[in-house]
Write a protein that holds these residues in place. Structure first.
Motif, mmCIF file in Angstrom:
data_model
loop_
_atom_site.group_PDB
_atom_site.id
_atom_site.type_symbol
_atom_site.label_atom_id
_atom_site.label_comp_id
_atom_site.label_asym_id
_atom_site.label_seq_id
_atom_site.Cartn_x
_atom_site.Cartn_y
_atom_site.Cartn_z
ATOM 1 N N GLY A 108 0.014 -5.396 -19.685
ATOM 2 C CA GLY A 108 0.669 -6.415 -20.454
ATOM 3 C C GLY A 108 2.273 -6.772 -19.643
ATOM 4 N N ARG A 109 2.157 -6.106 -18.392
ATOM 5 C CA ARG A 109 3.208 -6.597 -17.445
ATOM 6 C C ARG A 109 2.917 -6.491 -15.900
ATOM 7 N NH1 ARG A 109 4.996 -2.244 -14.472
ATOM 8 N NH2 ARG A 109 4.669 -0.273 -15.143
ATOM 9 N N PHE A 110 3.667 -7.218 -15.263
ATOM 10 C CA PHE A 110 3.542 -7.162 -13.532
ATOM 11 C C PHE A 110 3.751 -5.724 -13.214
ATOM 12 C CE2 PHE A 110 4.070 -11.852 -14.389
ATOM 13 C CZ PHE A 110 2.587 -12.280 -14.081
ATOM 14 N N ALA A 111 3.292 -5.617 -12.002
ATOM 15 C CA ALA A 111 3.600 -4.324 -11.397
ATOM 16 C C ALA A 111 5.204 -4.310 -11.012
ATOM 17 C CB ALA A 111 2.644 -3.921 -10.422
ATOM 18 N N GLN A 112 5.717 -3.206 -10.918
ATOM 19 C CA GLN A 112 7.041 -2.972 -10.037
ATOM 20 C C GLN A 112 6.691 -2.706 -8.422
ATOM 21 O OE1 GLN A 112 10.035 -3.549 -11.500
ATOM 22 N NE2 GLN A 112 8.757 -4.195 -13.133
ATOM 23 N N VAL A 113 7.379 -3.424 -7.507
ATOM 24 C CA VAL A 113 7.037 -3.086 -6.325
ATOM 25 C C VAL A 113 7.032 -1.541 -5.908
ATOM 26 C CG1 VAL A 113 7.525 -5.370 -5.414
ATOM 27 C CG2 VAL A 113 9.596 -3.570 -5.359
ATOM 28 N N GLU A 114 8.058 -1.056 -6.587
ATOM 29 C CA GLU A 114 7.993 0.493 -6.311
ATOM 30 C C GLU A 114 6.850 1.454 -6.592
ATOM 31 O OE1 GLU A 114 12.152 -1.353 -6.615
ATOM 32 O OE2 GLU A 114 10.314 -1.149 -7.854
ATOM 33 N N GLU A 115 6.262 0.908 -7.565
ATOM 34 C CA GLU A 115 4.955 1.573 -8.218
ATOM 35 C C GLU A 115 3.837 1.430 -7.101
ATOM 36 O OE1 GLU A 115 5.190 0.898 -12.845
ATOM 37 O OE2 GLU A 115 4.927 -0.718 -11.677
ATOM 38 N N ILE A 116 3.741 0.172 -6.544
ATOM 39 C CA ILE A 116 2.897 -0.282 -5.547
ATOM 40 C C ILE A 116 3.274 0.575 -4.236
ATOM 41 C CG2 ILE A 116 1.621 -1.817 -3.975
ATOM 42 C CD1 ILE A 116 2.464 -3.995 -6.321
ATOM 43 N N ALA A 117 4.407 0.634 -3.908
ATOM 44 C CA ALA A 117 4.989 1.464 -2.652
ATOM 45 C C ALA A 117 4.663 2.853 -2.630
ATOM 46 C CB ALA A 117 6.355 1.106 -2.382
ATOM 47 N N ALA A 118 4.776 3.256 -3.895
ATOM 48 C CA ALA A 118 4.527 5.057 -3.930
ATOM 49 C C ALA A 118 2.912 5.265 -3.779
ATOM 50 C CB ALA A 118 4.643 5.305 -5.837
ATOM 51 N N LEU A 119 2.248 4.638 -4.067
ATOM 52 C CA LEU A 119 0.688 4.673 -3.692
ATOM 53 C C LEU A 119 0.517 4.509 -2.320
ATOM 54 C CD1 LEU A 119 -2.087 5.330 -4.259
ATOM 55 C CD2 LEU A 119 -2.498 2.896 -5.084
ATOM 56 N N ILE A 120 1.033 3.243 -1.712
ATOM 57 C CA ILE A 120 1.021 3.126 -0.398
ATOM 58 C C ILE A 120 1.480 4.160 0.525
ATOM 59 C CG2 ILE A 120 1.831 1.634 1.516
ATOM 60 C CD1 ILE A 120 1.689 -0.761 -0.396
ATOM 61 N N CYS A 121 2.476 4.825 0.018
ATOM 62 C CA CYS A 121 3.187 5.615 0.784
ATOM 63 C C CYS A 121 2.518 7.083 0.788
ATOM 64 C CB CYS A 121 4.966 5.876 0.599
ATOM 65 S SG CYS A 121 5.773 4.473 1.087
ATOM 66 N N TRP A 122 2.056 7.287 -0.296
ATOM 67 C CA TRP A 122 1.019 8.640 -0.162
ATOM 68 C C TRP A 122 0.159 8.327 0.742
ATOM 69 C CZ3 TRP A 122 -3.864 9.920 -1.344
ATOM 70 C CH2 TRP A 122 -4.069 11.373 -0.976
ATOM 71 N N LEU A 123 -0.788 7.310 0.786
ATOM 72 C CA LEU A 123 -1.848 7.154 1.779
ATOM 73 C C LEU A 123 -1.393 7.318 2.921
ATOM 74 C CD1 LEU A 123 -3.604 4.156 -0.375
ATOM 75 C CD2 LEU A 123 -4.563 6.546 -0.107
ATOM 76 N N ALA A 124 -0.196 6.967 3.245
ATOM 77 C CA ALA A 124 0.511 7.169 4.771
ATOM 78 C C ALA A 124 0.671 8.441 5.158
ATOM 79 C CB ALA A 124 1.413 5.974 4.733
ATOM 80 N N THR A 125 0.751 9.291 4.237
ATOM 81 C CA THR A 125 1.261 10.760 4.633
ATOM 82 C C THR A 125 0.319 11.424 5.210
ATOM 83 O OG1 THR A 125 0.622 11.661 2.463
ATOM 84 C CG2 THR A 125 2.877 10.632 2.656
ATOM 85 N N GLU A 126 0.579 12.798 5.804
ATOM 86 C CA GLU A 126 -0.452 13.614 6.273
ATOM 87 C C GLU A 126 -1.258 14.396 5.276
ATOM 88 O OE1 GLU A 126 -0.084 17.372 9.460
ATOM 89 O OE2 GLU A 126 1.611 16.074 9.080
ATOM 90 N N ASP A 127 -0.662 14.263 4.055
ATOM 91 C CA ASP A 127 -1.513 14.988 2.866
ATOM 92 C C ASP A 127 -2.512 14.056 2.790
ATOM 93 O OD1 ASP A 127 0.210 16.920 2.391
ATOM 94 O OD2 ASP A 127 1.287 16.033 0.725
ATOM 95 N N CYS A 128 -2.710 12.932 3.083
ATOM 96 C CA CYS A 128 -3.818 12.023 2.804
ATOM 97 C C CYS A 128 -4.839 12.069 3.987
ATOM 98 C CB CYS A 128 -3.564 10.467 2.727
ATOM 99 S SG CYS A 128 -5.225 9.418 2.522
ATOM 100 N N SER A 129 -5.806 13.420 3.918
ATOM 101 C CA SER A 129 -6.314 13.792 4.992
ATOM 102 C C SER A 129 -7.920 13.661 5.071
ATOM 103 C CB SER A 129 -5.797 15.247 5.116
ATOM 104 O OG SER A 129 -6.440 16.013 3.979
ATOM 105 N N PHE A 130 -8.430 13.324 3.692
ATOM 106 C CA PHE A 130 -9.760 13.273 3.690
ATOM 107 C C PHE A 130 -10.254 12.081 2.828
ATOM 108 C CE2 PHE A 130 -14.217 14.710 1.678
ATOM 109 C CZ PHE A 130 -14.732 14.923 3.047
#
Length: 246
Positions: free
Chosen positions: A209-231
């Protein structure tokens, strides 16, 4: 905002001067990384890069030569590139296919799809040589579902999904990870390119019932950009408030 581990990492973010791209750059900087803001609006990119301790470059993502120049300048200023977030995009007109301007179609495909290909093509050789890399392409829920009266945007974002899967498989046996995200709409400057009817349609499709906040999208993008996203690679990650059905 929880810190992620970007210490010593250099990240290029296309369309990084505002909206989702800027939110990514802010989180990278807050987590110890060095953001390079690649944007057609050089003045705003320079303002934000100065604030974040990063680097700015004027980049038209449809111009492969400009991308190569920006990459070389970024690496001279900040060091070897570890991360690419291919975020730059436009929506194009909101109109039916039979009325869709042919040149507008070509422009949307060039920026939203070919631009992602050109940026990835430029950064992959260096990542291969250094045996490390993270690429996150910003697609859209429109690429999964197809928004009416947004044929070029929907087609381009579907192309980003297919391209990401292809490149992810190509590089799966290397330490380079390639993923994409499929956000629902966020209230950013891109809304200025849309009609109110299109905005209302998108909101009506989001169960939250609402639009996303850019910070919410950035949080996912940034995790995918970390070394922890290895598999995870060649993956498509939803951030749509429940709209996605697959």
């Amino acid at each position: 905002m929880n810190a992620l581990d970007f210490k010593g990492r250099v990240a290029a973010i296309t369309g990084g001067a505002r909206g989702i791209g800027l939110a990514v750059a802010e989180r990278v900087a807050a987590s110890g990384g060095r953001p390079a803001i690649w944007d057609v609006d050089l003045a705003e990119a320079e303002t934000q890069a100065a604030r974040l301790g990063g680097f700015a470059a004027k980049v038209d993502v449809t111009d492969h030569a400009a991308i190569e120049v920006a990459l070389a300048a970024t690496e001279r200023a900040l060091g070897p590139l570890d991360i690419l977030v291919a975020n730059a995009g436009i929506t194009g007109p909101n109109t039916s296919v039979d009325q869709y301007p042919i040149e507008a179609w070509r422009q949307v495909i060039e920026i939203d799809l070919t631009g992602v290909f050109l940026c990835c093509r430029a950064v992959v050789p260096g990542m291969k040589a250094r045996n490390y890399g993270r690429i996150v392409n910003v697609a859209s829920i429109a690429g999964k579902e197809g928004n009416p009266n947004a044929a070029a945007y929907s087609a381009a974002k579907a192309g980003v999904i297919g391209f990401t899967k292809s490149l992810g498989k190509e590089l799966a046996q290397t330490p380079i990870r390639v993923n994409c995200v499929t956000p629902a709409a966020a209230a950013t400057d891109i809304f200025k390119q849309m009609t109110q009817a299109q905005i209302d349609y998108m909101l009506s499709k989001i169960p939250a019932g609402r639009f996303a906040q850019v910070e919410e999208i950035a949080a996912l993008i940034c995790w995918l950009a970390t070394e922890d996203c290895s598999f995870s690679t060649g993956g498509v990650f939803d951030v749509s408030g429940g709209r996605a059905t697959y």
